[in-house]
Design an enzyme around this catalytic site. Structure first.
Site, PDB file in Angstrom:
ATOM      1  N   TYR A  47     -27.299  -8.761 -20.702  1.00 20.75           N
ATOM      2  CA  TYR A  47     -26.987  -8.687 -19.333  1.00 20.75           C
ATOM      3  C   TYR A  47     -27.487  -7.416 -19.005  1.00 20.75           C
ATOM      4  O   TYR A  47     -26.607  -6.396 -19.578  1.00 20.75           O
ATOM      5  CB  TYR A  47     -25.527  -9.156 -19.097  1.00 20.75           C
ATOM      6  CG  TYR A  47     -25.361 -10.493 -19.355  1.00 20.75           C
ATOM      7  CD1 TYR A  47     -25.914 -11.542 -18.367  1.00 20.75           C
ATOM      8  CD2 TYR A  47     -24.037 -11.068 -19.604  1.00 20.75           C
ATOM      9  CE1 TYR A  47     -25.485 -12.702 -18.286  1.00 20.75           C
ATOM     10  CE2 TYR A  47     -23.924 -12.456 -19.856  1.00 20.75           C
ATOM     11  CZ  TYR A  47     -24.424 -13.215 -19.182  1.00 20.75           C
ATOM     12  OH  TYR A  47     -24.086 -14.635 -19.257  1.00 20.75           O
TER      13      TYR A  47
ATOM     14  N   THR B 198     -30.918 -12.560 -19.220  1.00 20.68           N
ATOM     15  CA  THR B 198     -30.087 -13.533 -18.519  1.00 20.68           C
ATOM     16  C   THR B 198     -30.306 -12.951 -16.885  1.00 20.68           C
ATOM     17  O   THR B 198     -29.833 -11.873 -16.789  1.00 20.68           O
ATOM     18  CB  THR B 198     -28.974 -14.096 -18.941  1.00 20.68           C
ATOM     19  OG1 THR B 198     -29.125 -14.565 -20.173  1.00 20.68           O
ATOM     20  CG2 THR B 198     -28.401 -15.079 -17.872  1.00 20.68           C
TER      21      THR B 198
ATOM     22  N   HIS C  99     -27.362 -22.347 -16.657  1.00 15.60           N
ATOM     23  CA  HIS C  99     -26.195 -21.763 -17.224  1.00 15.60           C
ATOM     24  C   HIS C  99     -25.009 -22.726 -17.601  1.00 15.60           C
ATOM     25  O   HIS C  99     -23.843 -22.516 -17.678  1.00 15.60           O
ATOM     26  CB  HIS C  99     -25.576 -20.691 -16.365  1.00 15.60           C
ATOM     27  CG  HIS C  99     -25.045 -19.440 -17.127  1.00 15.60           C
ATOM     28  ND1 HIS C  99     -25.752 -18.265 -17.043  1.00 15.60           N
ATOM     29  CD2 HIS C  99     -24.242 -19.347 -18.185  1.00 15.60           C
ATOM     30  CE1 HIS C  99     -25.004 -17.473 -17.851  1.00 15.60           C
ATOM     31  NE2 HIS C  99     -24.007 -17.759 -18.483  1.00 15.60           N
TER      32      HIS C  99
ATOM     33  N   GLY D 203     -26.715 -29.138 -20.986  1.00 16.51           N
ATOM     34  CA  GLY D 203     -26.336 -30.577 -21.096  1.00 16.51           C
ATOM     35  C   GLY D 203     -27.092 -31.344 -21.992  1.00 16.51           C
ATOM     36  O   GLY D 203     -26.696 -32.291 -22.284  1.00 16.51           O
TER      37      GLY D 203
ATOM     38  N   GLY E  71     -25.787 -25.124 -25.967  1.00 14.45           N
ATOM     39  CA  GLY E  71     -24.613 -24.199 -25.488  1.00 14.45           C
ATOM     40  C   GLY E  71     -23.494 -24.935 -26.401  1.00 14.45           C
ATOM     41  O   GLY E  71     -23.129 -24.687 -27.361  1.00 14.45           O
TER      42      GLY E  71
HETATM   43  C1  FMN Z   1     -18.685 -20.753 -23.305  1.00 16.52           C
HETATM   44  C2  FMN Z   1     -20.013 -20.170 -22.595  1.00 16.52           C
HETATM   45  C3  FMN Z   1     -20.339 -19.061 -22.802  1.00 16.52           C
HETATM   46  C4  FMN Z   1     -21.500 -18.624 -22.434  1.00 16.52           C
HETATM   47  N1  FMN Z   1     -21.979 -17.228 -22.497  1.00 16.52           N
HETATM   48  C5  FMN Z   1     -23.237 -17.084 -22.294  1.00 16.52           C
HETATM   49  C6  FMN Z   1     -23.654 -15.557 -22.203  1.00 16.52           C
HETATM   50  O1  FMN Z   1     -22.701 -14.746 -22.624  1.00 16.52           O
HETATM   51  N2  FMN Z   1     -24.904 -15.332 -21.980  1.00 16.52           N
HETATM   52  C7  FMN Z   1     -25.728 -16.314 -21.222  1.00 16.52           C
HETATM   53  O2  FMN Z   1     -26.954 -16.269 -21.144  1.00 16.52           O
HETATM   54  N3  FMN Z   1     -25.334 -17.627 -21.348  1.00 16.52           N
HETATM   55  C8  FMN Z   1     -24.262 -17.793 -21.722  1.00 16.52           C
HETATM   56  N4  FMN Z   1     -23.688 -19.260 -21.666  1.00 16.52           N
HETATM   57  C9  FMN Z   1     -24.655 -20.190 -21.125  1.00 16.52           C
HETATM   58  C10 FMN Z   1     -25.710 -20.963 -22.173  1.00 16.52           C
HETATM   59  O3  FMN Z   1     -26.497 -19.857 -22.651  1.00 16.52           O
HETATM   60  C11 FMN Z   1     -26.246 -21.976 -21.854  1.00 16.52           C
HETATM   61  O4  FMN Z   1     -27.026 -21.756 -20.766  1.00 16.52           O
HETATM   62  C12 FMN Z   1     -25.407 -23.262 -21.607  1.00 16.52           C
HETATM   63  O5  FMN Z   1     -24.238 -23.375 -22.504  1.00 16.52           O
HETATM   64  C13 FMN Z   1     -26.176 -24.573 -21.832  1.00 16.52           C
HETATM   65  O6  FMN Z   1     -25.646 -25.560 -21.338  1.00 16.52           O
HETATM   66  P1  FMN Z   1     -24.717 -26.533 -22.387  1.00 16.52           P
HETATM   67  O7  FMN Z   1     -23.464 -25.855 -22.636  1.00 16.52           O
HETATM   68  O8  FMN Z   1     -24.308 -27.835 -21.467  1.00 16.52           O
HETATM   69  O9  FMN Z   1     -25.556 -26.709 -23.433  1.00 16.52           O
HETATM   70  C14 FMN Z   1     -22.412 -19.739 -21.977  1.00 16.52           C
HETATM   71  C15 FMN Z   1     -22.128 -20.931 -21.960  1.00 16.52           C
HETATM   72  C16 FMN Z   1     -20.810 -21.386 -22.215  1.00 16.52           C
HETATM   73  C17 FMN Z   1     -20.398 -22.845 -22.345  1.00 16.52           C
END
Ligand code: FMN
Length: 406
Positions: free
Chosen positions: A178, A204, A301, A334, A355
């Site tokens: 970030y 991101t 995200h 997803g 994720g």
């Molecule tokens: C608890 C949590 C924390 C996340 N933290 C970050 C992060 O620090 N940086 C980032 O680029 N994306 C973050 N994401 C987004 C994930 O990289 C990803 O885009 C997302 O989880 C994909 O969707 P899904 O959880 O349905 O697979 C986070 C997602 C979750 C669920």
């Protein structure tokens, strides 16, 4: 004088006295009244690791292992969570074309992305705070991912130092950034990430929401947890106003300044491939190609950014068409089944990132849970290849699916 004697003396009838006696006996420890009257010994249990057959099996176990506020932090999505639902529903709108007689007996799902050889087109998306899930935190996820042969993208702000994660395993590892508006701060962080062995940097750029209705509505049970980030200097210290309409804003005020020109400036500090995460339109994908970034991650995200944003699978075809093979196109948001991954590959993605799926694995069973989640998805993906008669990833083209929207 005790209750019973009082009742004998003063109650209008013996019936009431008998009731009082019965109540006392029922509550007596000597009659085992504190024991659960319906222990359901053979049924009441948490399933074990070897009983996990689909990725969805892990979520309730993970849920049972953690306080609600930490679960909420993982589960929540922006506003009404409509996009979160759509991220799943979209897979119902894409069918897989079965090819009896064309079965690929031993499909080869291997690939290579930006110099990283991969057994499957499956990696772990950056997500923060694995310490919420298991004491091994990101080190545990990295060990599980490496055991399953999947690359991990470590989040900008993990629960333990990047250097410690690096020493936990030896599989491919990228790190997400970030940006901080202070270029010197961002530069230092990029240098640190690369010194810790990041084989690629994923920046991101989406405007992630910072407050979520799910947390607010669960406030009596904990609300939004305190930040557990170690490297939490990602957001600038922008104070949220306490008066006027701004106090109700959804977005993180510390990231609203993002510009493509700033992202360009980071290039000179990055000696490894640099990808942009959070792309949802062909226009933005073209910007990434034109500006010389090395890859894009199509991502909303996990619906944590803008409610009513499209699901990523829906916008994938137009982005793939725009990029036209010039840089890798990764996708997340997803994905929970091998068939989901197959559909994204058929619509042109080069790899899929997970994720919540691997978070559930870590929260449910630690590193072994992460490994098992990945292995289940790998097996399901291979099954889809075999049934659709596709022997290699390049054979999984748009003819392998029927999509309502593509
Ligand atoms: C608890 C949590 C924390 C996340 N933290 C970050 C992060 O620090 N940086 C980032 O680029 N994306 C973050 N994401 C987004 C994930 O990289 C990803 O885009 C997302 O989880 C994909 O969707 P899904 O959880 O349905 O697979 C986070 C997602 C979750 C669920």
């Amino acid at each position: 004088m005790g209750t019973i004697e009082q009742a004998w003396l003063h109650s209008p009838s013996r019936r009431q006295a008998l009731l009082a006696l019965g109540a006392m006996l029922a509550g007596s420890p000597s009659l085992g009244a504190q024991l659960d009257p319906r222990p359901l010994r053979g049924h009441k249990r948490i399933p074990g690791l070897d009983e996990m057959m689909t990725v969805f099996d892990f979520e309730p176990v993970c849920f049972a292992n953690m306080p609600l506020k930490l679960y909420d932090y993982m589960a929540h999505s922006a506003d009404s969570e409509w996009t979160k639902d759509r991220n799943r529903q979209v897979f119902d709108w894409v069918g897989i074309v079965e090819r009896p007689g064309a079965s690929a007996a031993a499909p080869d799902p291997s690939t290579e992305i930006l110099g990283v050889p991969m057994d499957y087109p499956i990696m772990i998306a950056p997500n923060s705070r694995h310490g919420d899930l298991h004491p091994d935190a990101e080190a545990g996820t990295y060990r599980g991912a490496t055991a399953a042969g999947a690359p991990m993208i470590v989040a900008n702000g993990p629960s333990m130092p990047h250097e410690e994660i690096a020493s936990a395993a030896d599989g491919p590892r990228w790190i997400q950034l970030y940006p901080n508006r202070n270029l010197a701060v961002t530069r230092r962080r990029l240098e640190r990430f690369q010194a810790a062995g990041a084989q690629a940097i994923v920046v991101t750029v989406d405007q992630q929401a910072q407050r979520y209705e799910r947390d607010l509505h669960d406030r009596h049970l904990g609300g939004n947890p305190e930040t557990g980030l170690l490297d939490a200097d990602d957001d600038e210290e922008a104070e949220r106003p306490t008066q006027g309409p701004e106090q109700y804003g959804l977005l993180a005020p510390g990231r609203l300044w993002y510009t493509w020109d700033f992202m360009d400036q980071l290039r000179e500090f990055v000696k490894v491939p640099m990808l942009i995460k959070g792309i949802l339109t062909a226009e933005d994908a073209r910007i990434c190609v034109d500006r010389g970034f090395d890859g894009v991650v199509v991502s909303n995200h996990g619906a944590r950014s803008l409610d009513y944003a499209p699901s990523t699978l829906e916008v994938l075809p137009e982005i793939v068409a725009e990029v036209d093979g010039r840089i890798p196109v990764l996708i997340d948001s997803g994905f929970r089944r091998g068939s989901d991954i197959f559909k994204a590959i058929a619509l042109g993605a080069d790899a899929v990132c997970l994720g919540r799926a691997t978070r559930w694995g870590l929260g449910a069973f630690g590193p072994l849970g992460v490994q098992r989640v990945l292995e289940i998805l790998q097996a399901e993906f291979k099954d889809a290849m075999a049934s659709s008669g596709r022997a290699t990833l390049s054979e999984i083209d748009t003819t392998a699916v029927r999509a309502d929207f593509a």
